[in-house]
Design a protein around this motif. Structure first.
Motif, PDB file in Angstrom:
ATOM      1  N   ASP A 181      39.353  82.861  38.793  1.00  0.00           N
ATOM      2  CA  ASP A 181      39.961  81.554  39.121  1.00  0.00           C
ATOM      3  C   ASP A 181      39.038  80.803  40.086  1.00  0.00           C
ATOM      4  O   ASP A 181      38.752  79.612  39.920  1.00  0.00           O
ATOM      5  CB  ASP A 181      41.329  81.723  39.814  1.00  0.00           C
ATOM      6  CG  ASP A 181      42.379  82.385  38.942  1.00  0.00           C
ATOM      7  OD1 ASP A 181      43.337  81.709  38.558  1.00  0.00           O
ATOM      8  OD2 ASP A 181      42.233  83.583  38.639  1.00  0.00           O
ATOM      9  N   GLU A 220      36.766  77.454  39.300  1.00  0.00           N
ATOM     10  CA  GLU A 220      36.973  76.234  40.088  1.00  0.00           C
ATOM     11  C   GLU A 220      35.674  75.792  40.767  1.00  0.00           C
ATOM     12  O   GLU A 220      35.350  74.592  40.801  1.00  0.00           O
ATOM     13  CB  GLU A 220      38.085  76.427  41.121  1.00  0.00           C
ATOM     14  CG  GLU A 220      38.383  75.118  41.844  1.00  0.00           C
ATOM     15  CD  GLU A 220      39.742  75.087  42.507  1.00  0.00           C
ATOM     16  OE1 GLU A 220      40.740  75.457  41.857  1.00  0.00           O
ATOM     17  OE2 GLU A 220      39.808  74.684  43.678  1.00  0.00           O
ATOM     18  N   GLU A 249      43.465  73.764  42.402  1.00  0.00           N
ATOM     19  CA  GLU A 249      44.534  74.653  42.869  1.00  0.00           C
ATOM     20  C   GLU A 249      44.056  75.599  43.973  1.00  0.00           C
ATOM     21  O   GLU A 249      44.816  75.899  44.893  1.00  0.00           O
ATOM     22  CB  GLU A 249      45.083  75.494  41.708  1.00  0.00           C
ATOM     23  CG  GLU A 249      46.155  76.451  42.198  1.00  0.00           C
ATOM     24  CD  GLU A 249      46.798  77.305  41.127  1.00  0.00           C
ATOM     25  OE1 GLU A 249      46.325  77.296  39.985  1.00  0.00           O
ATOM     26  OE2 GLU A 249      47.789  77.978  41.475  1.00  0.00           O
ATOM     27  N   GLU A 250      42.823  76.060  43.874  1.00  0.00           N
ATOM     28  CA  GLU A 250      42.384  77.125  44.783  1.00  0.00           C
ATOM     29  C   GLU A 250      41.742  76.621  46.070  1.00  0.00           C
ATOM     30  O   GLU A 250      41.262  77.391  46.873  1.00  0.00           O
ATOM     31  CB  GLU A 250      41.418  78.075  44.044  1.00  0.00           C
ATOM     32  CG  GLU A 250      41.930  78.591  42.696  1.00  0.00           C
ATOM     33  CD  GLU A 250      43.276  79.331  42.793  1.00  0.00           C
ATOM     34  OE1 GLU A 250      43.654  79.769  43.888  1.00  0.00           O
ATOM     35  OE2 GLU A 250      43.946  79.415  41.748  1.00  0.00           O
ATOM     36  N   ASP A 296      43.211  72.768  37.380  1.00  0.00           N
ATOM     37  CA  ASP A 296      43.687  74.150  37.418  1.00  0.00           C
ATOM     38  C   ASP A 296      42.640  74.986  36.691  1.00  0.00           C
ATOM     39  O   ASP A 296      42.480  74.877  35.479  1.00  0.00           O
ATOM     40  CB  ASP A 296      45.060  74.277  36.728  1.00  0.00           C
ATOM     41  CG  ASP A 296      45.716  75.606  37.047  1.00  0.00           C
ATOM     42  OD1 ASP A 296      44.982  76.557  37.390  1.00  0.00           O
ATOM     43  OD2 ASP A 296      46.956  75.696  36.946  1.00  0.00           O
ATOM     44  N   ASP A 352      45.058  78.262  34.181  1.00  0.00           N
ATOM     45  CA  ASP A 352      46.511  78.096  34.159  1.00  0.00           C
ATOM     46  C   ASP A 352      47.064  79.201  33.260  1.00  0.00           C
ATOM     47  O   ASP A 352      46.802  79.228  32.059  1.00  0.00           O
ATOM     48  CB  ASP A 352      46.879  76.715  33.606  1.00  0.00           C
ATOM     49  CG  ASP A 352      48.386  76.537  33.606  1.00  0.00           C
ATOM     50  OD1 ASP A 352      48.984  76.598  34.690  1.00  0.00           O
ATOM     51  OD2 ASP A 352      48.961  76.389  32.512  1.00  0.00           O
ATOM     52  N   TRP A 395      48.300  70.027  39.235  1.00  0.00           N
ATOM     53  CA  TRP A 395      47.211  70.600  38.426  1.00  0.00           C
ATOM     54  C   TRP A 395      47.749  71.265  37.164  1.00  0.00           C
ATOM     55  O   TRP A 395      47.014  71.451  36.206  1.00  0.00           O
ATOM     56  CB  TRP A 395      46.368  71.583  39.243  1.00  0.00           C
ATOM     57  CG  TRP A 395      47.173  72.588  40.024  1.00  0.00           C
ATOM     58  CD1 TRP A 395      47.776  73.699  39.526  1.00  0.00           C
ATOM     59  CD2 TRP A 395      47.457  72.560  41.431  1.00  0.00           C
ATOM     60  NE1 TRP A 395      48.428  74.369  40.539  1.00  0.00           N
ATOM     61  CE2 TRP A 395      48.238  73.706  41.718  1.00  0.00           C
ATOM     62  CE3 TRP A 395      47.113  71.692  42.468  1.00  0.00           C
ATOM     63  CZ2 TRP A 395      48.692  73.997  42.998  1.00  0.00           C
ATOM     64  CZ3 TRP A 395      47.572  71.991  43.747  1.00  0.00           C
ATOM     65  CH2 TRP A 395      48.346  73.124  44.003  1.00  0.00           C
ATOM     66  N   ASP A 396      49.047  71.630  37.143  1.00  0.00           N
ATOM     67  CA  ASP A 396      49.633  72.216  35.927  1.00  0.00           C
ATOM     68  C   ASP A 396      49.860  71.154  34.854  1.00  0.00           C
ATOM     69  O   ASP A 396      49.745  71.436  33.667  1.00  0.00           O
ATOM     70  CB  ASP A 396      50.998  72.854  36.228  1.00  0.00           C
ATOM     71  CG  ASP A 396      50.933  73.978  37.238  1.00  0.00           C
ATOM     72  OD1 ASP A 396      50.070  74.856  37.094  1.00  0.00           O
ATOM     73  OD2 ASP A 396      51.770  73.987  38.179  1.00  0.00           O
TER      74      ASP A 396
END
Ligand code: IPD
Ligand code: CA
Ligand code: CA
Length: 254
Positions: free
Chosen positions: A40, A44, A63-64, A80, A83, A206-207
């Motif tokens: 992840d 990113e 997200e991160e 994301d 996801d 982000w989803d």
């Protein structure tokens, strides 16, 4: 721009496809239901570097990583990297990379890529939605002949009761339902007619940022469960459906 973003996202997909020893590279964020893998973070970081090279004055909202800058002004990437992290960790091969590019708080470009199936969903505001370059459209099926896709708002467990209540109501009106575990892909499935409707009580921008544009450009309807427009910055409930089922929300006890 859309093609350039999609090319970068496809390259990022190679990081996901070639991932190995995932279990050893998985860490709990807040609980066993809230995981992050080193992939992840790597996806990113890759996207941040490449996307900001494409639009250097953009804000990056991933997200991160903590948000730096004001996403309400100018260009903002909403990302994301994976996801469906739990699916990724458990080997389900049902995860998406989601990238939206917004201008002054409105999503202009949306890209969601499933590296396992090599399905690339794309949309530009006013220009339609596509799967691997072919135009896609929401289905014209009423719920009585269709299926709905739902998410369980895993990070906000206080929504369990309303989630099950809405699922029961929709199940009574439909043929069946699915819970795939990647909201970004779920939205794309509504966009291309694999499902008639989607809901989840709590998602992050982000989803849904990229997927919501893909759904609306495919002829669908997107809002919160209260019927409000989707915000770009905060968590909210999400409802998306084809046009035939747009009145269903008002008939439900939400
Ligand atoms: C999650 C997935 C899942 C949805 C959760 C999301 P993550 O994203 O989209 O389907 O039910 O609400 O947070 O954590 O795997 O990126
Ligand atoms: Ca997510
Ligand atoms: Ca994620």
């Amino acid at each position: 721009m859309l093609q350039a973003i999609a090319d970068i996202v496809r390259e990022a997909g190679e990081i996901v496809r070639s991932a190995g020893n995932i279990a050893a590279k998985t860490h709990e964020k807040t609980s066993a239901a809230d995981l992050v893998t080193e992939y992840d973070v790597a996806v990113e970081a890759f996207l941040k570097e490449r996307l900001l090279a494409l639009v250097p004055d953009a804000v990056f909202f991933g997200e991160e990583e903590a948000l730096q800058g004001d996403p309400a002004k100018g260009w903002t990437f909403i990302v994301d990297p994976i996801d469906g992290t739990t699916n990724f960790v458990r080997g389900y091969h049902q995860s998406g990379i989601s990238v939206a590019l917004a201008k002054d708080g409105a999503v202009e470009y949306g890209v969601v890529y499933d590296p396992a199936k090599e399905e690339m969903f794309t949309a530009q505001r006013g220009k339609g939605a596509f799967l691997n370059g072919q135009p896609i459209h929401v289905s014209d099926k009423p719920l009585s002949q269709g299926i709905f896709i739902m998410g369980t708002a895993i990070y906000n467990r206080e929504y369990l009761q309303p989630t099950m209540c809405l699922t029961t109501q929709l199940f009574a009106r439909s043929c069946d339902f699915r819970r795939f575990g990647s909201a970004a892909l779920d939205l794309c499935y509504v966009a291309c007619g694999r499902g008639e409707l989607f809901f989840e009580y709590s998602l992050s921008p982000w989803d849904y940022a990229a997927g919501s544009l893909i759904v609306t450009e495919a002829g669908g309807v997107a809002s919160t469960l209260e019927g409000a427009p989707l915000p770009i910055l905060s968590r909210c409930s999400v409802w998306m459906c084809n046009k035939v089922n747009r009145e269903v929300l008002r008939e439900l006890k939400v």
